[in-house]
Design an enzyme around this catalytic site. Sequence first.
Site, PDB file in Angstrom:
ATOM      1  N   ASP A  16       0.742  -1.598   0.074  1.00 34.18           N
ATOM      2  CA  ASP A  16       0.437  -0.085  -0.227  1.00 34.18           C
ATOM      3  C   ASP A  16       0.648   1.336  -0.102  1.00 34.18           C
ATOM      4  O   ASP A  16       2.022   1.242   0.650  1.00 34.18           O
ATOM      5  CB  ASP A  16      -0.551  -0.105   1.062  1.00 34.18           C
ATOM      6  CG  ASP A  16      -1.688   1.114   1.325  1.00 34.18           C
ATOM      7  OD1 ASP A  16      -2.606   1.399   0.331  1.00 34.18           O
ATOM      8  OD2 ASP A  16      -2.285   2.218   2.021  1.00 34.18           O
ATOM      9  N   ASP A  48      -2.603  -0.582   6.700  1.00 32.88           N
ATOM     10  CA  ASP A  48      -3.088  -1.335   5.272  1.00 32.88           C
ATOM     11  C   ASP A  48      -3.409  -2.217   5.310  1.00 32.88           C
ATOM     12  O   ASP A  48      -4.359  -3.087   4.897  1.00 32.88           O
ATOM     13  CB  ASP A  48      -4.094  -0.038   5.003  1.00 32.88           C
ATOM     14  CG  ASP A  48      -5.109   0.929   5.454  1.00 32.88           C
ATOM     15  OD1 ASP A  48      -5.341   1.329   6.010  1.00 32.88           O
ATOM     16  OD2 ASP A  48      -4.409   2.340   4.871  1.00 32.88           O
ATOM     17  N   HIS A 106      -5.758   6.407   7.527  1.00 33.02           N
ATOM     18  CA  HIS A 106      -4.915   5.301   6.064  1.00 33.02           C
ATOM     19  C   HIS A 106      -3.758   5.027   6.494  1.00 33.02           C
ATOM     20  O   HIS A 106      -3.213   5.825   5.250  1.00 33.02           O
ATOM     21  CB  HIS A 106      -5.578   6.014   4.802  1.00 33.02           C
ATOM     22  CG  HIS A 106      -6.460   6.002   4.783  1.00 33.02           C
ATOM     23  ND1 HIS A 106      -7.615   5.267   3.080  1.00 33.02           N
ATOM     24  CD2 HIS A 106      -8.250   6.389   4.906  1.00 33.02           C
ATOM     25  CE1 HIS A 106      -9.117   4.924   3.598  1.00 33.02           C
ATOM     26  NE2 HIS A 106      -9.170   5.867   4.386  1.00 33.02           N
ATOM     27  N   HIS A 114      -4.252  11.064   5.904  1.00 30.25           N
ATOM     28  CA  HIS A 114      -4.165   9.761   5.975  1.00 30.25           C
ATOM     29  C   HIS A 114      -3.012  10.519   7.362  1.00 30.25           C
ATOM     30  O   HIS A 114      -2.636   9.796   7.945  1.00 30.25           O
ATOM     31  CB  HIS A 114      -2.462   9.873   5.026  1.00 30.25           C
ATOM     32  CG  HIS A 114      -1.704  10.000   4.384  1.00 30.25           C
ATOM     33  ND1 HIS A 114      -1.404  11.904   5.011  1.00 30.25           N
ATOM     34  CD2 HIS A 114      -1.565  11.020   3.379  1.00 30.25           C
ATOM     35  CE1 HIS A 114      -1.284  12.641   4.005  1.00 30.25           C
ATOM     36  NE2 HIS A 114      -1.716  12.040   2.843  1.00 30.25           N
TER      37      HIS A 114
END
Length: 225
Positions: free
Chosen positions: A8, A156, A151, A58
Amino acid sequence: MSRALILDTETTGLDPATGDRVLEVAAIEVVNFLPTGRHFHRLINPERDVPPESSRVHGFTWDMLRDKPVFAEILPGLVEFLGDDPIVAHNAPFDFGFLDAEFDRAGAPRLDRARMVDTLAIAKKRFPGLPNSLDALCRRFAIDLSERTTHNALLDVRLLAGVYLELMGGKQPGLLLARAGSGPRGAGEAAPVAWTPRPIVPTPEEMERHAAFVAKLKDPVWDTL
């Protein structure tokens, strides 16, 4: 042994063609669909500002990243960790698009798109018409989301590893939780623990008590075994 990498990225925006950059990359190793404990994780100086709307997603700001290495500096370690194995990501074309731009900027060969495994595409085929975001899939598969307040790439990929396992059938081939020595490990990392059968053997006292209980029953099924 089937090795793959769950990957990711987090970025300054949505489009590398307009100058958006990667600011975090994370990948974990899975063997036979289960994590081995090996991972790669770097925060990156994106060499540009981080818009407030991206920071809200994020949690990273320019001040948090200004002293981090630039992408070209972390690139050799990332390439070595990824090796030649399949790379799994959710909405993988997004991550690959940003990595293509960063590899181009560093003068390095791009990752082969043939290695790309897109869990979003897999989920859409399995659950057509349903929400298939990472959050939605985690809820569908009862994967704990309590830590996902932003995030974060490393969190993740750990969540996506659980989703990937479920999408691929929900259990490891051979029913082994982990196989000792099933893949390469970094220095100081413990080997996965092998599953060992533990048969239950009753004690003589337990056998005596069981026999006494059975003797009180009419036509007990145990007498036929």
